[in-house]
Design a protein around this motif. Structure first.
Motif, mmCIF file in Angstrom:
data_model
loop_
_atom_site.group_PDB
_atom_site.id
_atom_site.type_symbol
_atom_site.label_atom_id
_atom_site.label_comp_id
_atom_site.label_asym_id
_atom_site.label_seq_id
_atom_site.Cartn_x
_atom_site.Cartn_y
_atom_site.Cartn_z
ATOM 1 N N ARG A 160 35.809 50.204 38.021
ATOM 2 C CA ARG A 160 36.828 49.158 38.012
ATOM 3 C C ARG A 160 36.805 48.371 39.322
ATOM 4 N NH1 ARG A 160 39.705 53.622 35.553
ATOM 5 N NH2 ARG A 160 40.154 53.107 33.366
ATOM 6 N N TRP A 161 37.252 47.143 39.240
ATOM 7 C CA TRP A 161 37.550 46.339 40.410
ATOM 8 C C TRP A 161 39.056 46.095 40.425
ATOM 9 C CZ3 TRP A 161 34.320 45.153 44.299
ATOM 10 C CH2 TRP A 161 32.945 45.244 44.082
ATOM 11 N N TYR A 162 39.620 46.284 41.597
ATOM 12 C CA TYR A 162 41.010 45.963 41.853
ATOM 13 C C TYR A 162 41.054 44.964 43.004
ATOM 14 C CZ TYR A 162 42.699 50.054 39.177
ATOM 15 O OH TYR A 162 42.986 50.956 38.182
ATOM 16 N N ARG A 163 42.196 44.358 43.195
ATOM 17 C CA ARG A 163 42.381 43.492 44.352
ATOM 18 C C ARG A 163 43.812 43.603 44.860
ATOM 19 N NH1 ARG A 163 41.899 37.503 41.464
ATOM 20 N NH2 ARG A 163 43.921 37.547 40.371
ATOM 21 N N GLN A 164 43.965 43.318 46.147
ATOM 22 C CA GLN A 164 45.286 43.344 46.751
ATOM 23 C C GLN A 164 45.432 42.167 47.699
ATOM 24 O OE1 GLN A 164 46.357 47.038 48.706
ATOM 25 N NE2 GLN A 164 48.534 46.560 48.492
ATOM 26 N N ALA A 165 46.349 41.287 47.339
ATOM 27 C CA ALA A 165 46.649 40.131 48.174
ATOM 28 C C ALA A 165 47.712 40.514 49.200
ATOM 29 C CB ALA A 165 47.136 38.978 47.301
ATOM 30 N N PRO A 166 47.788 39.781 50.305
ATOM 31 C CA PRO A 166 48.787 40.087 51.332
ATOM 32 C C PRO A 166 50.198 40.099 50.762
ATOM 33 C CG PRO A 166 47.203 38.508 52.161
ATOM 34 C CD PRO A 166 46.906 38.672 50.708
ATOM 35 N N GLY A 167 50.931 41.162 51.029
ATOM 36 C CA GLY A 167 52.308 41.266 50.577
ATOM 37 C C GLY A 167 52.493 41.606 49.116
ATOM 38 N N LYS A 168 51.386 41.872 48.419
ATOM 39 C CA LYS A 168 51.475 42.185 46.997
ATOM 40 C C LYS A 168 50.886 43.559 46.712
ATOM 41 C CE LYS A 168 51.357 37.428 45.301
ATOM 42 N NZ LYS A 168 50.729 36.488 44.335
ATOM 43 N N GLU A 169 51.222 44.088 45.536
ATOM 44 C CA GLU A 169 50.672 45.370 45.125
ATOM 45 C C GLU A 169 49.227 45.199 44.657
ATOM 46 O OE1 GLU A 169 54.774 47.598 43.642
ATOM 47 O OE2 GLU A 169 53.134 47.247 42.238
ATOM 48 N N ARG A 170 48.498 46.295 44.742
ATOM 49 C CA ARG A 170 47.129 46.279 44.241
ATOM 50 C C ARG A 170 47.160 46.066 42.734
ATOM 51 N NH1 ARG A 170 43.045 50.734 46.567
ATOM 52 N NH2 ARG A 170 44.024 49.866 48.421
ATOM 53 N N GLU A 171 46.266 45.212 42.226
ATOM 54 C CA GLU A 171 46.236 44.933 40.799
ATOM 55 C C GLU A 171 44.825 45.114 40.252
ATOM 56 O OE1 GLU A 171 47.169 40.908 39.691
ATOM 57 O OE2 GLU A 171 45.709 40.034 41.055
ATOM 58 N N TRP A 172 44.785 45.555 39.012
ATOM 59 C CA TRP A 172 43.528 45.736 38.308
ATOM 60 C C TRP A 172 42.931 44.375 37.958
ATOM 61 C CZ3 TRP A 172 43.054 44.508 32.951
ATOM 62 C CH2 TRP A 172 41.804 44.820 32.398
ATOM 63 N N VAL A 173 41.613 44.253 38.112
ATOM 64 C CA VAL A 173 40.919 43.000 37.826
ATOM 65 C C VAL A 173 40.026 43.135 36.587
ATOM 66 C CG1 VAL A 173 39.231 41.340 38.702
ATOM 67 C CG2 VAL A 173 40.960 42.304 40.250
ATOM 68 N N ALA A 174 39.193 44.166 36.575
ATOM 69 C CA ALA A 174 38.236 44.322 35.475
ATOM 70 C C ALA A 174 37.701 45.739 35.488
ATOM 71 C CB ALA A 174 37.072 43.332 35.624
ATOM 72 N N ASP A 175 37.189 46.183 34.316
ATOM 73 C CA ASP A 175 36.505 47.465 34.290
ATOM 74 C C ASP A 175 35.389 47.467 33.265
ATOM 75 O OD1 ASP A 175 39.437 48.927 32.798
ATOM 76 O OD2 ASP A 175 37.662 48.187 31.749
ATOM 77 N N ILE A 176 34.522 48.458 33.405
ATOM 78 C CA ILE A 176 33.377 48.599 32.507
ATOM 79 C C ILE A 176 33.123 50.085 32.308
ATOM 80 C CG2 ILE A 176 31.765 48.382 34.469
ATOM 81 C CD1 ILE A 176 29.836 46.955 32.486
ATOM 82 N N THR A 177 32.988 50.485 31.045
ATOM 83 C CA THR A 177 32.771 51.893 30.751
ATOM 84 C C THR A 177 31.342 52.301 31.083
ATOM 85 O OG1 THR A 177 32.208 51.386 28.456
ATOM 86 C CG2 THR A 177 34.519 51.880 28.944
ATOM 87 N N GLY A 178 31.151 53.619 31.170
ATOM 88 C CA GLY A 178 29.841 54.114 31.577
ATOM 89 C C GLY A 178 28.835 54.166 30.457
#
Length: 115
Positions: free
Chosen positions: A34-52
């Motif tokens: 998975r890729w997550y991202r976290q912007a300043p002052g915000k909670e970490r959020e899920w961006v995308a994922d790919i199964t194995g």
């Protein structure tokens, strides 16, 4: 276990970046990546994922149609192609590996979208 992200940087709105995550120390092909991202002052959020096993991909609505996730099980890498970048995509992007409660994180790579 190591997850090492690379490819972040400064890009103008409308531009593109490709993030990569190199994995080691676990059986990569068995893990959902998975890729997550976290912007300043915000909670970490899920961006995308790919199964194995079958490479099924999922995306957050905010990036659907602009971002593309892919993986190379032989090289133990996962990538995130980001197109049509917007200022609101500015964040630290994190790579994550998950399987049956085992959860690993990278250190993150900064993406800044600004003119």
């Amino acid at each position: 276990v190591h997850l090492v992200e690379s490819g972040g940087g400064l890009v103008q709105p409308g531009g593109s970046l490709r993030l990569s995550c190199a994995a080691s120390g676990f059986t990569f092909r068995l893990y959902v990546m998975r890729w997550y991202r976290q912007a300043p002052g915000k909670e970490r959020e899920w961006v995308a994922d790919i199964t194995g096993a079958d490479g099924r991909m999922s995306y957050a609505d905010s990036v659907k149609g602009r971002f593309s996730i892919s993986r190379d099980n032989a090289e133990a890498t996962v990538s995130l192609q980001m197109n049509s970048l917007k200022p609101e995509d500015t964040a630290v992007y994190y790579c994550n590996a998950e399987r049956y409660g085992s959860n690993y994180w990278g250190q993150g790579t900064q993406v800044t979208v600004s003119s």
